[in-house]
Design an enzyme around this catalytic site. Sequence first.
Site, PDB file in Angstrom:
ATOM      1  N   ASP A   7       1.016  -1.127  -0.109  1.00  0.00           N
ATOM      2  CA  ASP A   7      -0.018   0.168  -0.046  1.00  0.00           C
ATOM      3  C   ASP A   7       1.039   1.153   0.093  1.00  0.00           C
ATOM      4  O   ASP A   7       1.490   1.550   1.087  1.00  0.00           O
ATOM      5  CB  ASP A   7      -0.853   0.032   1.071  1.00  0.00           C
ATOM      6  CG  ASP A   7      -1.995   1.181   1.278  1.00  0.00           C
ATOM      7  OD1 ASP A   7      -2.231   1.731   0.226  1.00  0.00           O
ATOM      8  OD2 ASP A   7      -2.265   1.380   2.491  1.00  0.00           O
ATOM      9  N   GLU A  67      -0.932  -1.419  -4.820  1.00  0.00           N
ATOM     10  CA  GLU A  67      -2.137  -0.662  -5.182  1.00  0.00           C
ATOM     11  C   GLU A  67      -1.935   0.360  -6.195  1.00  0.00           C
ATOM     12  O   GLU A  67      -1.022   0.827  -6.121  1.00  0.00           O
ATOM     13  CB  GLU A  67      -2.433   0.009  -3.840  1.00  0.00           C
ATOM     14  CG  GLU A  67      -4.117   0.873  -3.799  1.00  0.00           C
ATOM     15  CD  GLU A  67      -4.719   1.117  -2.671  1.00  0.00           C
ATOM     16  OE1 GLU A  67      -5.592   0.367  -2.295  1.00  0.00           O
ATOM     17  OE2 GLU A  67      -4.119   2.454  -2.114  1.00  0.00           O
ATOM     18  N   ASP A 140      -2.602   0.671   7.029  1.00  0.00           N
ATOM     19  CA  ASP A 140      -1.842   0.618   5.968  1.00  0.00           C
ATOM     20  C   ASP A 140      -1.178  -0.928   5.848  1.00  0.00           C
ATOM     21  O   ASP A 140      -1.286  -1.206   4.713  1.00  0.00           O
ATOM     22  CB  ASP A 140      -0.601   1.526   6.042  1.00  0.00           C
ATOM     23  CG  ASP A 140      -1.110   3.060   6.080  1.00  0.00           C
ATOM     24  OD1 ASP A 140      -1.384   3.481   5.281  1.00  0.00           O
ATOM     25  OD2 ASP A 140      -1.234   3.346   7.423  1.00  0.00           O
TER      26      ASP A 140
END
Length: 190
Positions: A7, A67, A140
């Site tokens: 992430d 991501e 996260d």
Amino acid sequence: MRVIGIDPGTAIVGYGIIDYDKNKYSIVDYGVVLTSKDLSTEERLEIVYDEIDKILKKYKPEFMAIEDLFYFKNNKTVISVAQARGVILLAGKQNNIAMTSYTPLQVKIGITGYGKAEKKQIQQMVQKFLGLSEIPKPDDAADALAICITHINSLGSKLSFGRTNNLNKIVVPSGTNKISLEEYKNLLKK
């Protein structure tokens, strides 16, 4: 098969590493890389690169799922996330890791089957997939684990997320060639 989910961000980069074998998910490690807002952009990106590179060298994942960028109201935010993604992808390439990207919508669908799932629902599914007694923290890191699980699940399904550059064409370690999803799955069987 070992997969790292990322992430990306400049202030906080979440990561999660999962081994998957015979329909069983096993957590290897998860956490975050933090940088101080008091540092220059270049210094922060160097920290992100160095720390992700160390993690990749330590755990030697076969695949990286990161991501993808999505809509940001603040242009400064999208630029800094794009820069962080760039150094993370560079670390992956230099460690000869196959990489692919997933949008937040793809992760929601991949984890919950529902594109409008709330963050809490995604975290609960991550907890369930991994057999954990509680939701992984910080958020996260939980997001990175969700990205990781999405990638693992996508390899075993015919599910198409509608973006051919993500699942139908995946960058292989050479970085210059592309292969079909079917060829990619065949590589996993070897």
